[in-house]
Motif scaffolding. Structure first.
Motif, PDB file in Angstrom:
ATOM      1  N   VAL A   1       0.812  -1.215   0.000  1.00 13.58           N
ATOM      2  CA  VAL A   1       0.000   0.000   0.000  1.00 13.58           C
ATOM      3  C   VAL A   1       0.851   1.273   0.000  1.00 13.58           C
ATOM      4  CG1 VAL A   1      -1.654   1.336   1.375  1.00 13.58           C
ATOM      5  CG2 VAL A   1      -2.017  -1.119   1.015  1.00 13.58           C
ATOM      6  N   PRO A   2       1.885   1.389   0.840  1.00 13.81           N
ATOM      7  CA  PRO A   2       2.666   2.639   0.847  1.00 13.81           C
ATOM      8  C   PRO A   2       3.303   2.957  -0.507  1.00 13.81           C
ATOM      9  CG  PRO A   2       3.108   1.387   2.833  1.00 13.81           C
ATOM     10  CD  PRO A   2       2.320   0.483   1.923  1.00 13.81           C
ATOM     11  N   PHE A   3       3.753   1.931  -1.231  1.00 15.45           N
ATOM     12  CA  PHE A   3       4.360   2.175  -2.542  1.00 15.45           C
ATOM     13  C   PHE A   3       3.372   2.840  -3.486  1.00 15.45           C
ATOM     14  CE2 PHE A   3       4.587   0.600  -6.929  1.00 15.45           C
ATOM     15  CZ  PHE A   3       5.749   1.248  -7.345  1.00 15.45           C
ATOM     16  N   TYR A   4       2.179   2.297  -3.606  1.00 14.52           N
ATOM     17  CA  TYR A   4       1.210   2.845  -4.549  1.00 14.52           C
ATOM     18  C   TYR A   4       0.700   4.209  -4.098  1.00 14.52           C
ATOM     19  CZ  TYR A   4       1.223  -1.649  -6.900  1.00 14.52           C
ATOM     20  OH  TYR A   4       1.611  -2.765  -7.590  1.00 14.52           O
ATOM     21  N   SER A   5       0.590   4.403  -2.804  1.00 18.93           N
ATOM     22  CA  SER A   5       0.198   5.717  -2.299  1.00 18.93           C
ATOM     23  C   SER A   5       1.243   6.768  -2.651  1.00 18.93           C
ATOM     24  CB  SER A   5      -0.008   5.659  -0.783  1.00 18.93           C
ATOM     25  OG  SER A   5      -0.299   6.942  -0.264  1.00 18.93           O
ATOM     26  N   GLY A   6       2.514   6.439  -2.436  1.00 18.06           N
ATOM     27  CA  GLY A   6       3.574   7.392  -2.702  1.00 18.06           C
ATOM     28  C   GLY A   6       3.845   7.603  -4.171  1.00 18.06           C
ATOM     29  N   SER A   7       3.760   6.550  -4.971  1.00 15.44           N
ATOM     30  CA  SER A   7       4.116   6.638  -6.387  1.00 15.44           C
ATOM     31  C   SER A   7       3.007   7.193  -7.257  1.00 15.44           C
ATOM     32  CB  SER A   7       4.517   5.255  -6.919  1.00 15.44           C
ATOM     33  OG  SER A   7       5.672   4.779  -6.266  1.00 15.44           O
ATOM     34  N   ALA A   8       1.759   7.025  -6.838  1.00 19.36           N
ATOM     35  CA  ALA A   8       0.650   7.429  -7.700  1.00 19.36           C
ATOM     36  C   ALA A   8      -0.472   8.125  -6.949  1.00 19.36           C
ATOM     37  CB  ALA A   8       0.097   6.209  -8.439  1.00 19.36           C
ATOM     38  N   GLY A   9      -0.287   8.411  -5.660  1.00 22.98           N
ATOM     39  CA  GLY A   9      -1.362   9.036  -4.899  1.00 22.98           C
ATOM     40  C   GLY A   9      -2.587   8.159  -4.785  1.00 22.98           C
TER      41      GLY A   9
END
Length: 312
Positions: free
Chosen positions: A286-294
């Motif tokens: 989850v943190p990756f997708y939140s940071g990379s694509a909002g």
């Protein structure tokens, strides 16, 4: 189920009626809008690789309910219910129960010892039952299914130019190029290398999902490589046009920016195809997708299973 309703296997000429039924019976607009892709994935494309049951409930000649089930590999095989839909005006009359009961007998007769209300990769339309389909959750519990997992999707907003999901990848790709890493669109000829990389690095059914993304309209993939060696990939559209995934980066390349570049390349492709809200399916990091694509968690699914009695 009333006496005027009968069950029969779906024939190819019944698929247009099934698409129309899904458009009416899938209550969430994002699902109804992709009814044709859902039916194509679960019923037509899946038949090339596995046993699939398409079952219709007919009131006279009208299709008022339908179910698609399939078998996954292994010994013993596992049964999956991939889709159940009932016309709104025919609900609460036992149609769904009758369809599920028939499907359970079919799966048990082909050696399955349990059935899952869960996606059967690489051909699936949902991880499980979206919690907003509350009547379906209640029906699963009433029929003896037990919840055993929870999954979720994240949503990337592609509806406006300044979306963080669409920000440029050029700086990241320049940095990667300085390290000898090329990021490019994947072509059908890349499939053997990508499939081998996915199988050896991650296992599972990602090689099959990659096969569904490369070379098909409304789908695609990107890859990163160094000196011809694959370091990562990202794909979209394998199961549904609005769905992103799978993606993976070699352990030795994690933290280099490959993943974010591949992700946003795919999201830009989806935006170009008219997708305004991309679904990142069956999310892990989850943190990756939140940071990379909002991206935000917006769809939650319950997955269910039930033991099947042995057939005589």
């Amino acid at each position: 189920m009333d006496v005027e309703t009968t069950l029969a296997e779906l024939t190819p000429d019944a698929l247009p009626a099934l698409v129309d039924l899904c458009r009416r019976a899938l209550d969430l607009p994002e699902d109804a809008a992709e009814a044709a892709a859902v039916v194509d994935t679960l019923h037509t494309r899946a038949r090339a690789d596995r046993t699939v049951l398409g079952l219709g409930a007919y009131h006279g000649t009208e299709l008022v309910g339908a179910l698609i089930a399939s078998l996954s590999g292994g010994e013993p095989p596992v049964g999956h219910v991939d889709l159940v839909v009932v016309a709104p005006e025919r609900r609460r009359r036992g149609v769904g129960r009758a369809l599920l009961t028939r499907a359970e007998r079919f799966l048990a007769g082909r050696g399955a010892t349990e059935v899952l209300l869960a996606g059967n990769p690489p051909y699936y339309a949902w991880p499980g039952i979206d919690v907003r389909y509350t009547p379906a959750v209640c029906a699963a519990l009433a029929l003896g299914y037990a919840q055993d997992r929870t999954a979720w999707n994240m949503t990337a907003d592609l509806s406006y130019d300044e979306s963080p999901a669409l920000r440029t990848t050029e700086p990241a790709e320049r940095r990667l190029a300085e390290r000898g890493v090329t990021v490019r669109r994947a072509e059908p000829a890349d499939l053997p290398a990508l499939a081998a990389f996915a199988r050896s690095t991650f296992g599972g059914a990602w090689d099959g999902e990659l096969a569904g993304s490369l070379g098909r309209p409304g789908a695609g993939a990107h890859l990163a490589e160094r000196a011809g060696t694959v370091l990562g990939f990202a794909a979209w559209g394998s199961s549904r046009p609005s769905w992103f995934g799978p993606m993976g980066t070699a352990p030795e390349a994690e933290g280099t920016g490959i993943g974010g570049a591949l992700l946003r390349r795919c999201l830009r492709d989806q935006r170009a195809e008219g997708v305004e809200s991309a679904q990142i399916g069956w999310v892990g990091p989850v943190p990756f997708y939140s940071g990379s694509a909002g991206a935000r968690i917006e769809r939650v699914f319950f997955l269910y299973r039930k033991a099947l009695p042995a057939t005589k």
